[in-house]
Write an enzyme that holds these catalytic residues in place. Structure first.
Site, PDB file in Angstrom:
ATOM      1  N   GLU A 120       9.504   5.755 -32.437  1.00  0.00           N
ATOM      2  CA  GLU A 120       9.904   5.930 -34.248  1.00  0.00           C
ATOM      3  C   GLU A 120       9.112   6.631 -34.663  1.00  0.00           C
ATOM      4  O   GLU A 120       9.768   7.478 -35.526  1.00  0.00           O
ATOM      5  CB  GLU A 120       9.652   4.433 -34.587  1.00  0.00           C
ATOM      6  CG  GLU A 120      10.440   3.279 -33.930  1.00  0.00           C
ATOM      7  CD  GLU A 120       9.674   2.350 -32.705  1.00  0.00           C
ATOM      8  OE1 GLU A 120       9.151   3.166 -31.968  1.00  0.00           O
ATOM      9  OE2 GLU A 120       9.546   1.196 -32.925  1.00  0.00           O
TER      10      GLU A 120
ATOM     11  N   CYS B  48       3.975   2.064 -36.346  1.00  0.00           N
ATOM     12  CA  CYS B  48       5.325   2.728 -36.598  1.00  0.00           C
ATOM     13  C   CYS B  48       6.074   2.017 -37.969  1.00  0.00           C
ATOM     14  O   CYS B  48       6.820   2.845 -38.808  1.00  0.00           O
ATOM     15  CB  CYS B  48       6.412   2.428 -35.596  1.00  0.00           C
ATOM     16  SG  CYS B  48       5.938   3.560 -34.182  1.00  0.00           S
TER      17      CYS B  48
END
Length: 142
Positions: free
Chosen positions: A63, A98
């Site tokens: 991500e 993330c």
């Protein structure tokens, strides 16, 4: 796109892109490949995969790789959605780091986690990271 919600065609493209991105993962230690695809505010898709390092703390998740590459290469300002793929029986949501990075570019973004099984996670980032610290906090403090 309807508002900031990806339509079915966009989700299909995000899912395919995330699956393909996982094939590029560099995971010699964990063997846990992850692919991510983000949809930016202009409707473009950007991908990332996890890249491990022998010094484990320097590993980068899929991500974050997608966000950093999209920002560095295309100057993205906003992320509307992220799709995360893991070749597992159950879906895996984004880790805390993330979630924080995604929050920087889209606090209310849509999050979908898919896998090789039939289950998926469909939610929003503000549900996954309630009470998040972000740019607004810094703006409000100045």
């Amino acid at each position: 796109m309807t508002g900031n919600t990806p339509n079915n065609e966009q989700w299909a493209e995000l899912e395919m892109a995330a699956r393909l991105a996982a094939r590029q993962a560099y995971v010699p230690y964990s063997k846990f490949a992850v692919g991510a695809a983000i949809l930016d505010g202009a409707g473009k898709i950007h991908i990332g995969c996890n890249v491990e390092n022998a010094s484990y703390g320097l590993t980068n998740c899929a991500e974050r790789t997608a966000v950093y590459a999209a920002r560095a290469n295309h100057g993205i300002q906003e992320v509307l959605a992220v799709c995360i793929y893991t070749p597992t029986a159950t879906p895996t949501p984004p880790c805390g780091a993330c979630r924080q990075v995604l929050n920087e570019f889209g606090p209310g973004m849509h999050v979908r986690a898919i896998c090789d099984g039939e289950d998926s996670i469909d939610t929003t980032l503000n549900v996954l990271l309630p009470g998040a610290f972000g740019p607004k906090n810094l703006k409000d403090a100045s």
